[in-house]
Design a protein around this motif. Structure first.
Motif, PDB file in Angstrom:
ATOM      1  N   ARG A 112      38.831  37.274  25.975  1.00  0.00           N
ATOM      2  CA  ARG A 112      39.596  38.432  25.517  1.00  0.00           C
ATOM      3  C   ARG A 112      40.966  38.493  26.185  1.00  0.00           C
ATOM      4  O   ARG A 112      41.978  38.757  25.538  1.00  0.00           O
ATOM      5  N   GLU A 113      41.008  38.179  27.486  1.00  0.00           N
ATOM      6  CA  GLU A 113      42.273  38.202  28.229  1.00  0.00           C
ATOM      7  C   GLU A 113      42.959  36.842  28.260  1.00  0.00           C
ATOM      8  O   GLU A 113      44.139  36.751  28.626  1.00  0.00           O
ATOM      9  N   ALA A 114      42.198  35.782  27.911  1.00  0.00           N
ATOM     10  CA  ALA A 114      42.691  34.406  28.041  1.00  0.00           C
ATOM     11  C   ALA A 114      43.157  34.158  29.479  1.00  0.00           C
ATOM     12  O   ALA A 114      44.231  33.632  29.732  1.00  0.00           O
ATOM     13  N   LEU A 115      42.279  34.531  30.421  1.00  0.00           N
ATOM     14  CA  LEU A 115      42.590  34.401  31.844  1.00  0.00           C
ATOM     15  C   LEU A 115      41.361  33.950  32.618  1.00  0.00           C
ATOM     16  O   LEU A 115      40.228  34.297  32.274  1.00  0.00           O
ATOM     17  N   TRP A 116      41.610  33.215  33.690  1.00  0.00           N
ATOM     18  CA  TRP A 116      40.604  32.954  34.701  1.00  0.00           C
ATOM     19  C   TRP A 116      40.729  34.015  35.800  1.00  0.00           C
ATOM     20  O   TRP A 116      41.834  34.297  36.277  1.00  0.00           O
ATOM     21  N   HIS A 117      39.608  34.589  36.184  1.00  0.00           N
ATOM     22  CA  HIS A 117      39.555  35.485  37.341  1.00  0.00           C
ATOM     23  C   HIS A 117      38.905  34.700  38.484  1.00  0.00           C
ATOM     24  O   HIS A 117      37.761  34.249  38.362  1.00  0.00           O
ATOM     25  N   VAL A 118      39.630  34.530  39.558  1.00  0.00           N
ATOM     26  CA  VAL A 118      39.243  33.609  40.627  1.00  0.00           C
ATOM     27  C   VAL A 118      39.008  34.387  41.917  1.00  0.00           C
ATOM     28  O   VAL A 118      39.866  35.177  42.338  1.00  0.00           O
ATOM     29  N   THR A 119      37.853  34.148  42.527  1.00  0.00           N
ATOM     30  CA  THR A 119      37.495  34.799  43.786  1.00  0.00           C
ATOM     31  C   THR A 119      37.612  33.793  44.918  1.00  0.00           C
ATOM     32  O   THR A 119      37.114  32.666  44.827  1.00  0.00           O
ATOM     33  N   VAL A 120      38.263  34.214  45.994  1.00  0.00           N
ATOM     34  CA  VAL A 120      38.576  33.326  47.120  1.00  0.00           C
ATOM     35  C   VAL A 120      38.078  33.938  48.422  1.00  0.00           C
ATOM     36  O   VAL A 120      38.304  35.127  48.679  1.00  0.00           O
ATOM     37  N   ASP A 121      37.379  33.145  49.211  1.00  0.00           N
ATOM     38  CA  ASP A 121      37.025  33.538  50.579  1.00  0.00           C
ATOM     39  C   ASP A 121      38.066  32.979  51.526  1.00  0.00           C
ATOM     40  O   ASP A 121      38.295  31.762  51.572  1.00  0.00           O
ATOM     41  N   ARG A 122      38.700  33.851  52.290  1.00  0.00           N
ATOM     42  CA  ARG A 122      39.722  33.417  53.237  1.00  0.00           C
ATOM     43  C   ARG A 122      39.094  33.098  54.584  1.00  0.00           C
ATOM     44  O   ARG A 122      38.047  33.620  54.944  1.00  0.00           O
ATOM     45  N   SER A 123      39.766  32.241  55.340  1.00  0.00           N
ATOM     46  CA  SER A 123      39.247  31.850  56.661  1.00  0.00           C
ATOM     47  C   SER A 123      39.247  33.001  57.641  1.00  0.00           C
ATOM     48  O   SER A 123      38.553  32.946  58.664  1.00  0.00           O
ATOM     49  N   ASP A 124      40.007  34.063  57.367  1.00  0.00           N
ATOM     50  CA  ASP A 124      40.014  35.232  58.257  1.00  0.00           C
ATOM     51  C   ASP A 124      38.905  36.219  57.908  1.00  0.00           C
ATOM     52  O   ASP A 124      38.824  37.311  58.478  1.00  0.00           O
ATOM     53  N   GLY A 125      38.032  35.847  56.953  1.00  0.00           N
ATOM     54  CA  GLY A 125      36.906  36.703  56.587  1.00  0.00           C
ATOM     55  C   GLY A 125      37.168  37.617  55.413  1.00  0.00           C
ATOM     56  O   GLY A 125      36.227  38.258  54.911  1.00  0.00           O
ATOM     57  N   GLU A 126      38.394  37.694  54.946  1.00  0.00           N
ATOM     58  CA  GLU A 126      38.732  38.549  53.827  1.00  0.00           C
ATOM     59  C   GLU A 126      38.432  37.844  52.493  1.00  0.00           C
ATOM     60  O   GLU A 126      38.330  36.621  52.420  1.00  0.00           O
ATOM     61  N   THR A 127      38.287  38.649  51.449  1.00  0.00           N
ATOM     62  CA  THR A 127      38.125  38.135  50.090  1.00  0.00           C
ATOM     63  C   THR A 127      39.392  38.452  49.302  1.00  0.00           C
ATOM     64  O   THR A 127      39.937  39.560  49.405  1.00  0.00           O
ATOM     65  N   ARG A 128      39.839  37.474  48.512  1.00  0.00           N
ATOM     66  CA  ARG A 128      41.064  37.661  47.735  1.00  0.00           C
ATOM     67  C   ARG A 128      40.782  37.312  46.273  1.00  0.00           C
ATOM     68  O   ARG A 128      39.923  36.477  45.989  1.00  0.00           O
TER      69      ARG A 128
END
Length: 483
Positions: A112-128
């Motif tokens: 519907r959006e023609a987009l990838w939604h990407v989840t990233v784990d950062r080395s500082d413990g945060e999620t982006r």
């Protein structure tokens, strides 16, 4: 939603840096970032730190076509290759787009959006979170967090140290010690002569031999051409010379395997003398190029064997003992340090979870399209090099092809591009290679088809024609889903 980018590249090794250049060069104006899970760029060439680590392909083809290799040696050490990658990223401003310490763990496509939604784990413990129009994986094909280590019986009884070369550290001391290197592949062939410089003795313990060929680390033809021709012209000629020679030898090995086998073994016999038992230690059970040939730079392994600093034992391991390794035949190979050069663990897409419109996708259930995309997975590609030639040759072609697709989408006003099987194909393994690490990991990879464009070419010449100049519409669906 997260930060939006036109293209998200995963991996900042030799493929990811190459992708950055091609995006800047062929798709100007598009936003992109390169996400790297580790805290450093360079991929393999930053990870591997074992003694003697070097290229197993000539640098005139392993180097980028857009920035030719100009180091003194065509077979280069790992530190020089890493510096070359860093210099390339800095020279073209690619380094400004690299974000380290960001591991992609999930990618979800929305039609519907023609987009990838990407989840990233950062080395500082945060999620982006990111969203992007196109997702381009440049993560290689093996696990960085562990290598393949067989479950050797009696490991706990061994009185010395056991290390996998993928995790070599600077504090490992082998000076004056008896070292056993388990394996007969490219890593073992590199390690043995390097360790022999300081060890009391190095034994290469192999279950079965590999084909080996000695080559000088310097390319005399390249040196001559660069003295008389402009740099770009000389580099291009050397690159094509090496490509054509490699393809000729590979094709000859497939057509006349016994002749090539006799030639390779004969060259080793010349290096080690007529009395050396090449039948036991240098005669593989498979044909040439069923597995990669091991390149012996400046014949250093053969020199170590001739000098007595190193030796080869061929046999099956029964178990470890306190003193070393006991073979099935009863012989004990004594050791203070054992280096298990037993291979890699393969993985695809860094084990990230992938879904399309909420349905989980297993890439192993798909069919590879031109060796870089996957059936029914939109706006998604991965960079995967050749098994019979330098990795970067295919990387350059893949990156350029992805840019062709992006530009075609823009010109046609389309937001989505998806490989679709027009009719069923006969399916085959993705890689026709008998190496142990390949066979162990093949189930994780997609299959290839028995016809174009679903067949994976292990031929640079064919790919130049097909990927650089061929059409892009065959069994490729361009669409513009309603938002």
């Amino acid at each position: 939603m997260g930060e939006y980018l036109d293209v998200l590249v995963v991996g900042a090794g030799i493929s990811g840096i190459g992708a950055g250049f091609h995006l800047q060069d062929k798709c100007p104006g598009r936003s992109y970032a390169i996400l790297e899970a580790r805290d450093a760029v360079g991929g393999t060439w930053d990870l591997f730190r074992y003694p003697g680590v070097r290229s197993d392909s000539d640098m005139h083809t392993l180097g980028y076509g857009f920035r030719p290799w100009r180091g003194a040696k065509a077979i280069a050490d790992g530190a020089s290759i890493l510096q070359y990658l860093k210099d390339t990223a800095r020279e073209f401003g690619i380094d400004k787009h690299i974000r380290t310490g960001e591991r992609v763990v999930r990618a979800d496509w929305s039609t519907r959006e023609a987009l990838w939604h990407v989840t990233v784990d950062r080395s500082d413990g945060e999620t982006r979170h990111y969203c992007c129009r196109f997702l381009f994986l440049c993560t290689g094909y093996y696990r960085y967090d562990r290598g393949y280590m067989p479950d050797f019986p009696g490991r706990e009884d061994f009185g010395g140290q056991i290390v996998h070369p993928q995790f070599w550290t600077e504090d490992i001391d082998w000076a004056g010690k008896r070292v056993v290197v388990i394996g007969s592949g490219a890593t073992a062939v590199t390690l043995v002569p390097a360790l022999a410089e300081k060890a009391a003795h190095v034994t290469m313990l192999q279950r079965s031999p590999s084909y080996m060929i000695a080559r000088p680390s310097r390319d005399g033809f390249s040196d001559k051409l660069h003295r008389i021709l402009p740099e770009r012209l000389a580099s291009g000629l050397v690159r094509w010379k090496n490509v054509l020679l490699q393809q000729f030898f590979f094709n000859l090995a497939r057509k006349r395997p016994e002749k090539v086998k006799a030639h390779l073994i004969g060259l080793v016999q010349e290096q080690l003398g007529s009395e050396y038992d090449t039948a036991t230690h240098f005669t593989p059970r498979y044909n040439p190029w069923d597995e990669r040939l091991c390149l012996v730079s400046d014949a250093d392994l053969f020199q170590a064997l001739r000098s007595g600093a190193a030796s080869i034992v061929t046999g099956t391991i029964d178990r470890f003992t306190r003193e070393g390794i006991r073979l099935a035949a009863g012989e004990v190979v004594e050791a203070d340090l054992v280096v298990s050069a037993t291979g890699l663990e393969m993985q695809l897409a860094s084990d990230m979870e992938i879904s399309v419109d909420g349905a989980q996708v297993r890439l192993s259930d798909s069919v590879a399209y031109k060796g870089m995309m996957y059936s029914d997975v939109p706006n998604f590609a991965s960079s995967f090099g050749y098994t019979n030639a330098s990795w970067t040759l295919k990387v350059d072609l893949t990156c350029a092809y992805v840019c062709r697709l992006l530009n075609a989408m823009k010109a046609r006003g389309m937001r989505q591009v998806t490989p679709r099987l027009a009719e069923p194909v006969g399916e085959e393994p993705l890689l026709d290679f008998s190496s142990g690490y390949i066979q162990r990991g093949l189930s994780q990879f997609p299959r290839q088809g028995d016809r174009e464009p679903w067949r994976v070419n292990q031929s640079y010449l064919r790919d130049v024609i097909g990927l650089r100049y061929g059409g892009i519409d065959r069994e490729m669906e361009f669409s513009n889903p309603a938002s």
